[in-house]
Design an enzyme around this catalytic site. Sequence first.
Site, PDB file in Angstrom:
ATOM      1  N   GLY A  10       0.799  -1.218   0.000  1.00 47.49           N
ATOM      2  CA  GLY A  10       0.000   0.000   0.000  1.00 47.49           C
ATOM      3  C   GLY A  10       0.837   1.275   0.000  1.00 47.49           C
ATOM      4  N   THR A  62      -9.446   0.741   2.342  1.00 45.60           N
ATOM      5  CA  THR A  62      -9.334   2.189   2.545  1.00 45.60           C
ATOM      6  C   THR A  62     -10.181   3.025   1.573  1.00 45.60           C
ATOM      7  OG1 THR A  62      -7.410   2.285   1.093  1.00 45.60           O
ATOM      8  CG2 THR A  62      -6.973   2.002   3.449  1.00 45.60           C
ATOM      9  N   ASP A 102      -8.015   9.762  11.258  1.00 47.25           N
ATOM     10  CA  ASP A 102      -8.760  10.925  11.758  1.00 47.25           C
ATOM     11  C   ASP A 102     -10.264  10.755  11.530  1.00 47.25           C
ATOM     12  OD1 ASP A 102      -8.200  11.013   8.994  1.00 47.25           O
ATOM     13  OD2 ASP A 102      -8.451  13.187   8.894  1.00 47.25           O
ATOM     14  N   TYR A 125     -16.402   3.673   6.852  1.00 47.95           N
ATOM     15  CA  TYR A 125     -14.954   3.468   7.019  1.00 47.95           C
ATOM     16  C   TYR A 125     -14.516   3.894   8.425  1.00 47.95           C
ATOM     17  CZ  TYR A 125      -9.959   4.639   6.546  1.00 47.95           C
ATOM     18  OH  TYR A 125      -8.602   4.752   6.741  1.00 47.95           O
ATOM     19  N   LYS A 129     -13.048   1.484  11.574  1.00 49.13           N
ATOM     20  CA  LYS A 129     -11.744   1.691  12.220  1.00 49.13           C
ATOM     21  C   LYS A 129     -11.941   2.022  13.715  1.00 49.13           C
ATOM     22  CE  LYS A 129      -8.160   2.082  10.011  1.00 49.13           C
ATOM     23  NZ  LYS A 129      -7.115   1.112   9.527  1.00 49.13           N
TER      24      LYS A 129
END
Length: 292
Positions: A10, A62, A102, A125, A129
Site C-alpha cells: 500500500g 481504505t 482521523d 470506514y 476503524k
Amino acid sequence: MRVTLFGASGLLGHDLVPALSVEHVQLTALSVEDADLRDHAGVRSVIRDSRPEWILLLAAYTDVDGCESNRDLAFAVNCEGAVNVAEAAREAGSRLMFISTDYVFDGTKGSPYQVNDARSPASVYGESKARAEERLLEILPEVCIARTSWLFGHGGKCFPATILQLASTRSEISVVNDQRGSPTFTRDLASALVKLCRASARGIVHVTNSGNCTWYEFATEIARASGLPTAVKPVTTAEFPRPARRPAYSVLSPDSLHAYNIHMPEWQDAGRRYLASAPAASAAVIPSGLSS
Ligand SMILES: NC(=O)c1ccc[n+]([C@@H]2O[C@H](COP(=O)([O-])OP(=O)(O)OC[C@H]3O[C@@H](n4cnc5c(N)ncnc54)[C@H](OP(=O)(O)O)[C@@H]3O)[C@@H](O)[C@H]2O)c1
C-alpha cells in the site's frame, strides 16, 4: 528487532518497508496474497512462523466511498481482520501497532482532537476503524494505535498526484475548501512509526505532519510549489457530494507524539520534499502536458 508488517503493497507500506530495512530490522513484509486479514488461520500461521516482537498493521480496506456500499467488507477487513491479528499477537506475545485514522471523528469539535476525545465516526470506514480501535484495546491493552490523516506519497494514488495530473491538462481545477486536516507524507510517517516502535509506545498516538490546511489550500500549495500556472478555485463540499461524509475539521493534536519527543515537519515542507522526490516518469509527464 523482528517485525511483521501487513499492508506492504500500500501507500504507507511503500515507505515503511524501506524505513524498517534501513533500521536493520528482521522484517517479514506481507501483502494480501501472503495473508488475507479475514483468514484467521492464515494470519495466525504467518505470525507464528515469523515470531515478531512488533506487528505493524497497515492493511485495510481504505476506499472511503466504497465502504459506504460495502459495509460488510469494511467491517470484515478493518475490524474483524484487525481482531484476527490482535488475537494472533496475543498468542505469540507480540506487540501490535495499528494504523488508524482521523475519520474516527466526525469533525464537529472545531479544535485539534486529543487522543482521549470520544470517537464519533461519520462514515462506514470511520466506524469500522473506530470499532477496531475499541476491540483491540480490549484484546491487547498494550496495543499502540497510531492515528494519522490525509496520506500522500509515491506508493499509490494520492491527492497531490491527482492535482499534478489534473493541473497538467486543465487551466482551472475546483477543490473543496471546507474540510480541514493535516496532510501527511508517508515518508515522515514511516520514520515516526519506526521511532515509536523503538520507544515501545503504547496507547493512542496522533502522527501527522505539523500544521493544517483545507484541500483547496493543499492543492494551491502543490500547484505553486511545482510551478504550474493552473488556477485553483475554492468550492464547498455541498457542490461535490460524495457517498461518504467527511469530517469538516479533523486536525489531530500532536501532544501525544511530542510526549515521545518526536516532532513532525510542517506539511508544506513535506509537500516540497514529495515534489522533489517524484519519480522521473511522472515528472516528465507534467511539463509535456502543460506545453500541449
Ligand atoms: N490513505 C490515507 O489517507 C489514510 C489516512 C488515515 C489513515 N490511514 C490508514 O493507514 C493505513 C495505510 O493506508 P494506505 O493509504 O497505505 O492504504 P492502501 O494504500 O489502500 O493499502 C492498503 C493495504 O492493505 C492491503 N489489504 C487490503 N485488504 C486486505 C486484506 N483483506 N487482507 C490483507 N491485506 C489487505 C492492500 O493490499 P492490495 O494492495 O493487494 O489490495 C494494501 O497493501 C490504513 O490502515 C489506513 O486505514 C490512511
